[in-house]
Design an enzyme around this catalytic site. Structure first.
Site, PDB file in Angstrom:
ATOM      1  N   HIS A  82     -37.536 -93.053  22.404  1.00  0.00           N
ATOM      2  CA  HIS A  82     -37.068 -93.772  22.985  1.00  0.00           C
ATOM      3  C   HIS A  82     -37.482 -94.665  23.617  1.00  0.00           C
ATOM      4  O   HIS A  82     -37.644 -95.302  24.908  1.00  0.00           O
ATOM      5  CB  HIS A  82     -36.380 -92.999  24.080  1.00  0.00           C
ATOM      6  CG  HIS A  82     -34.877 -92.017  23.937  1.00  0.00           C
ATOM      7  ND1 HIS A  82     -34.494 -91.173  24.085  1.00  0.00           N
ATOM      8  CD2 HIS A  82     -34.645 -92.636  22.723  1.00  0.00           C
ATOM      9  CE1 HIS A  82     -34.031 -90.886  22.788  1.00  0.00           C
ATOM     10  NE2 HIS A  82     -33.127 -91.585  22.036  1.00  0.00           N
ATOM     11  N   ARG A 108     -41.391 -94.592  37.702  1.00  0.00           N
ATOM     12  CA  ARG A 108     -41.969 -93.550  36.908  1.00  0.00           C
ATOM     13  C   ARG A 108     -43.644 -93.769  36.651  1.00  0.00           C
ATOM     14  O   ARG A 108     -43.891 -92.250  36.523  1.00  0.00           O
ATOM     15  CB  ARG A 108     -40.153 -93.794  35.811  1.00  0.00           C
ATOM     16  CG  ARG A 108     -39.394 -92.977  36.547  1.00  0.00           C
ATOM     17  CD  ARG A 108     -38.559 -93.253  35.733  1.00  0.00           C
ATOM     18  NE  ARG A 108     -38.124 -92.593  34.401  1.00  0.00           N
ATOM     19  CZ  ARG A 108     -37.687 -92.945  33.262  1.00  0.00           C
ATOM     20  NH1 ARG A 108     -36.849 -93.510  32.889  1.00  0.00           N
ATOM     21  NH2 ARG A 108     -37.875 -91.500  32.015  1.00  0.00           N
ATOM     22  N   GLY A 166     -35.909 -78.826  25.151  1.00  0.00           N
ATOM     23  CA  GLY A 166     -35.947 -79.441  25.634  1.00  0.00           C
ATOM     24  C   GLY A 166     -34.767 -79.865  26.015  1.00  0.00           C
ATOM     25  O   GLY A 166     -35.730 -81.278  26.422  1.00  0.00           O
ATOM     26  N   SER A 189     -30.232 -81.907  26.166  1.00  0.00           N
ATOM     27  CA  SER A 189     -29.335 -81.688  26.491  1.00  0.00           C
ATOM     28  C   SER A 189     -28.307 -82.168  25.645  1.00  0.00           C
ATOM     29  O   SER A 189     -27.260 -81.186  25.496  1.00  0.00           O
ATOM     30  CB  SER A 189     -29.303 -82.182  27.845  1.00  0.00           C
ATOM     31  OG  SER A 189     -28.804 -83.169  27.657  1.00  0.00           O
ATOM     32  N   LEU A 241     -34.116 -74.180  28.430  1.00  0.00           N
ATOM     33  CA  LEU A 241     -33.618 -73.417  29.336  1.00  0.00           C
ATOM     34  C   LEU A 241     -32.486 -72.856  29.250  1.00  0.00           C
ATOM     35  O   LEU A 241     -31.735 -71.091  29.511  1.00  0.00           O
ATOM     36  CB  LEU A 241     -34.092 -74.152  30.631  1.00  0.00           C
ATOM     37  CG  LEU A 241     -33.704 -73.652  32.008  1.00  0.00           C
ATOM     38  CD1 LEU A 241     -35.595 -72.697  32.057  1.00  0.00           C
ATOM     39  CD2 LEU A 241     -34.006 -74.068  33.168  1.00  0.00           C
TER      40      LEU A 241
HETATM   41  C1  BV8 Z   1     -27.668 -95.872  19.726  1.00  0.00           C
HETATM   42  C2  BV8 Z   1     -33.902 -94.648  27.856  1.00  0.00           C
HETATM   43  C3  BV8 Z   1     -26.881 -97.379  18.427  1.00  0.00           C
HETATM   44  C4  BV8 Z   1     -35.434 -94.240  28.212  1.00  0.00           C
HETATM   45  C5  BV8 Z   1     -32.537 -93.044  26.898  1.00  0.00           C
HETATM   46  C6  BV8 Z   1     -21.072 -96.542  23.780  1.00  0.00           C
HETATM   47  C7  BV8 Z   1     -21.669 -97.225  24.381  1.00  0.00           C
HETATM   48  C8  BV8 Z   1     -22.977 -97.858  23.782  1.00  0.00           C
HETATM   49  C9  BV8 Z   1     -23.512 -96.961  23.118  1.00  0.00           C
HETATM   50  C10 BV8 Z   1     -22.944 -95.109  23.129  1.00  0.00           C
HETATM   51  C11 BV8 Z   1     -21.111 -94.987  23.979  1.00  0.00           C
HETATM   52  N1  BV8 Z   1     -21.372 -93.735  23.316  1.00  0.00           N
HETATM   53  C12 BV8 Z   1     -22.472 -93.736  22.791  1.00  0.00           C
HETATM   54  C13 BV8 Z   1     -23.610 -94.249  22.920  1.00  0.00           C
HETATM   55  C14 BV8 Z   1     -24.348 -93.833  21.978  1.00  0.00           C
HETATM   56  C15 BV8 Z   1     -25.048 -93.629  23.124  1.00  0.00           C
HETATM   57  C16 BV8 Z   1     -25.277 -91.721  23.861  1.00  0.00           C
HETATM   58  O1  BV8 Z   1     -25.815 -91.602  23.238  1.00  0.00           O
HETATM   59  N2  BV8 Z   1     -24.570 -91.985  25.192  1.00  0.00           N
HETATM   60  C17 BV8 Z   1     -24.260 -91.268  25.883  1.00  0.00           C
HETATM   61  C18 BV8 Z   1     -24.728 -91.076  26.709  1.00  0.00           C
HETATM   62  C19 BV8 Z   1     -23.277 -90.545  25.785  1.00  0.00           C
HETATM   63  N3  BV8 Z   1     -26.354 -93.562  22.758  1.00  0.00           N
HETATM   64  C20 BV8 Z   1     -27.599 -94.953  22.932  1.00  0.00           C
HETATM   65  O2  BV8 Z   1     -27.212 -95.995  23.230  1.00  0.00           O
HETATM   66  C21 BV8 Z   1     -28.715 -94.634  22.049  1.00  0.00           C
HETATM   67  N4  BV8 Z   1     -28.471 -95.797  21.048  1.00  0.00           N
HETATM   68  O3  BV8 Z   1     -26.620 -95.461  19.893  1.00  0.00           O
HETATM   69  O4  BV8 Z   1     -27.549 -97.008  19.253  1.00  0.00           O
HETATM   70  C22 BV8 Z   1     -27.118 -98.795  18.041  1.00  0.00           C
HETATM   71  C23 BV8 Z   1     -26.544 -98.685  16.816  1.00  0.00           C
HETATM   72  C24 BV8 Z   1     -26.556-100.291  15.914  1.00  0.00           C
HETATM   73  C25 BV8 Z   1     -27.220-101.245  16.397  1.00  0.00           C
HETATM   74  C26 BV8 Z   1     -27.828-101.005  17.799  1.00  0.00           C
HETATM   75  C27 BV8 Z   1     -27.729-100.178  18.387  1.00  0.00           C
HETATM   76  C28 BV8 Z   1     -30.018 -95.086  22.456  1.00  0.00           C
HETATM   77  C29 BV8 Z   1     -30.444 -93.955  23.456  1.00  0.00           C
HETATM   78  C30 BV8 Z   1     -31.100 -94.197  23.989  1.00  0.00           C
HETATM   79  C31 BV8 Z   1     -31.212 -94.549  25.273  1.00  0.00           C
HETATM   80  N5  BV8 Z   1     -32.761 -93.959  25.966  1.00  0.00           N
HETATM   81  N6  BV8 Z   1     -33.718 -93.411  28.109  1.00  0.00           N
HETATM   82  C32 BV8 Z   1     -35.883 -93.510  29.939  1.00  0.00           C
HETATM   83  O5  BV8 Z   1     -35.369 -94.445  30.798  1.00  0.00           O
HETATM   84  O6  BV8 Z   1     -36.604 -92.386  29.894  1.00  0.00           O
HETATM   85  S1  BV8 Z   1     -31.535 -91.972  27.061  1.00  0.00           S
HETATM   86  C33 BV8 Z   1     -32.529 -90.560  27.735  1.00  0.00           C
HETATM   87  O7  BV8 Z   1     -31.463 -89.458  27.738  1.00  0.00           O
HETATM   88  C34 BV8 Z   1     -33.293 -90.281  27.771  1.00  0.00           C
HETATM   89  O8  BV8 Z   1     -34.401 -91.235  27.082  1.00  0.00           O
HETATM   90  C35 BV8 Z   1     -34.146 -89.036  27.530  1.00  0.00           C
HETATM   91  O9  BV8 Z   1     -34.606 -88.891  26.084  1.00  0.00           O
HETATM   92  C36 BV8 Z   1     -31.823 -88.738  26.622  1.00  0.00           C
HETATM   93  C37 BV8 Z   1     -31.768 -87.596  26.494  1.00  0.00           C
HETATM   94  O10 BV8 Z   1     -32.072 -86.524  27.466  1.00  0.00           O
HETATM   95  P1  BV8 Z   1     -32.985 -85.359  27.998  1.00  0.00           P
HETATM   96  O11 BV8 Z   1     -34.186 -85.449  27.041  1.00  0.00           O
HETATM   97  O12 BV8 Z   1     -31.792 -84.592  26.731  1.00  0.00           O
HETATM   98  O13 BV8 Z   1     -32.183 -84.290  29.146  1.00  0.00           O
HETATM   99  P2  BV8 Z   1     -31.593 -84.329  30.347  1.00  0.00           P
HETATM  100  O14 BV8 Z   1     -31.783 -84.474  31.621  1.00  0.00           O
HETATM  101  O15 BV8 Z   1     -30.183 -84.786  29.217  1.00  0.00           O
HETATM  102  O16 BV8 Z   1     -31.679 -82.633  29.973  1.00  0.00           O
HETATM  103  C38 BV8 Z   1     -32.356 -82.188  30.027  1.00  0.00           C
HETATM  104  C39 BV8 Z   1     -32.800 -80.252  29.256  1.00  0.00           C
HETATM  105  O17 BV8 Z   1     -34.386 -79.930  29.163  1.00  0.00           O
HETATM  106  C40 BV8 Z   1     -31.184 -79.800  29.781  1.00  0.00           C
HETATM  107  O18 BV8 Z   1     -30.655 -78.896  28.811  1.00  0.00           O
HETATM  108  C41 BV8 Z   1     -32.032 -78.760  30.708  1.00  0.00           C
HETATM  109  O19 BV8 Z   1     -31.066 -77.682  30.593  1.00  0.00           O
HETATM  110  C42 BV8 Z   1     -33.122 -79.163  29.534  1.00  0.00           C
HETATM  111  N7  BV8 Z   1     -34.048 -77.816  30.728  1.00  0.00           N
HETATM  112  C43 BV8 Z   1     -34.644 -78.324  32.438  1.00  0.00           C
HETATM  113  N8  BV8 Z   1     -35.405 -77.537  33.528  1.00  0.00           N
HETATM  114  C44 BV8 Z   1     -36.812 -77.215  31.344  1.00  0.00           C
HETATM  115  C45 BV8 Z   1     -35.368 -77.254  30.086  1.00  0.00           C
HETATM  116  N9  BV8 Z   1     -36.360 -76.749  28.928  1.00  0.00           N
HETATM  117  C46 BV8 Z   1     -37.131 -76.166  29.465  1.00  0.00           C
HETATM  118  N10 BV8 Z   1     -37.619 -76.091  30.271  1.00  0.00           N
HETATM  119  C47 BV8 Z   1     -37.692 -76.027  31.368  1.00  0.00           C
HETATM  120  N11 BV8 Z   1     -38.506 -76.236  32.338  1.00  0.00           N
END
Ligand code: BV8
Length: 236
Positions: free
Chosen positions: A108, A56, A175, A177, A203
């Site tokens: 992030h 990447r 952008g 989800s 989107l």
């Molecule tokens: C935290 C790394 C707390 C970098 C990423 C159980 C166990 C552990 C944690 C959890 C758990 N349950 C929930 C959690 C919390 C967890 C979480 O939310 N999990 C989810 C999956 C349920 N979160 C975490 O762990 C976070 N940390 O909570 O810490 C804590 C508290 C105390 C002490 C310590 C810790 C950390 C989250 C960060 C993780 N790292 N990435 C990399 O490799 O890139 S996250 C990853 O998803 C990316 O970083 C990205 O930014 C993020 C979100 O994704 P999106 O950007 O939304 O992308 P996606 O594809 O999903 O959506 C794209 C959208 O664009 C769509 O809607 C689509 O329709 C739209 N689109 C497409 N094309 C277009 C468009 N829109 C406009 N125009 C277009 N052309």
């Protein structure tokens, strides 16, 4: 001065040629999040994780990968002296910077930085990283990792982000989800303070769409410049 907080996700960079995560052809359809975006995955197989980020990081430096009109519109909005704009991005690409955004938080982390777990240094990084690559600051091997926030790790600058969410007049989500927390909870945070308008530019409706006062759906390269032009026209 109208205070605006903008949250961006992978969708804003899609039309620049970078994959999103959860679209049908997205990154998580090709590799398991648990294997490449968690500390446990990195501990279990550092080579696999380095290869994932090396590919990447190389792609991001391809001359064909450029900011698109959505990134450029946000930089234009930030430059307008009628607004105080903070962009909080979940993305680890550098397209906002290259479009001219300056007041920017990478919650992030950043693909073009590496961090040494041995000495804590955060360094600009454009080459591949291997498990044995020595840290330029402390010369030790085995401590280097991408300066990226994995699942289960604390996102960066959260205090500053929450303070800005509490004080803003307008919150724009672009952008993303709405699957990943704490970013997906920002709109609820803003509404807790009551006075800001909330807009989703995406989107298609995100998981959080119903929490926004206004939703405009379409490709970012169209809906974002249109929305910014509306703001700039009203501000005249
Ligand atoms: C935290 C790394 C707390 C970098 C990423 C159980 C166990 C552990 C944690 C959890 C758990 N349950 C929930 C959690 C919390 C967890 C979480 O939310 N999990 C989810 C999956 C349920 N979160 C975490 O762990 C976070 N940390 O909570 O810490 C804590 C508290 C105390 C002490 C310590 C810790 C950390 C989250 C960060 C993780 N790292 N990435 C990399 O490799 O890139 S996250 C990853 O998803 C990316 O970083 C990205 O930014 C993020 C979100 O994704 P999106 O950007 O939304 O992308 P996606 O594809 O999903 O959506 C794209 C959208 O664009 C769509 O809607 C689509 O329709 C739209 N689109 C497409 N094309 C277009 C468009 N829109 C406009 N125009 C277009 N052309």
């Amino acid at each position: 001065m109208k205070r605006i907080v903008i949250l961006t996700g992978a969708g804003i960079s899609k039309e620049s040629g970078l994959d999103t995560f959860r679209d049908a052809d997205g990154i998580w359809s090709k590799v398991r999040l648990e294997d490449v975006a968690t500390p446990e995955g990195f501990a279990a197989n550092p080579k696999l994780v380095h290869d994932f980020y090396n590919a990447r990081r190389r792609q991001l430096q391809d001359p064909a990968i450029l900011p698109n009109p959505a990134h450029e519109a946000l930089a234009r909005l930030e430059r307008h002296d009628g607004f105080r704009v903070l962009t909080v991005t979940q993305n680890i690409d550098d397209l906002h910077e290259r479009a001219g955004s300056r007041n920017l938080i990478h919650m992030h982390g950043e693909m073009l930085k590496a961090r040494c777990d041995m000495c804590g240094s955060v360094l600009g990084w454009t080459d591949d990283i291997e498990p044995f690559t020595p840290c330029p600051a402390c010369a030790r091997e085995g401590g280097l990792r991408p300066h990226v926030v994995w699942f289960g790790e604390m996102p960066l600058e959260m205090e500053r982000i929450y303070a800005e969410l509490a004080a803003c007049d307008l919150f724009i989500s672009i952008g993303t989800s709405g699957n990943v927390y704490p970013a997906a909870g920002f709109v609820a945070e803003v509404r807790r303070f009551g006075q800001a308008h909330t807009v989703e530019l995406n989107l298609e409706p995100s998981e959080s769409a119903s929490r926004f006062a206004e939703c405009i759906h379409g490709p970012a390269s169209q809906v974002v410049p249109d929305y910014v032009n509306q703001l700039l026209t009203k501000q005249k």
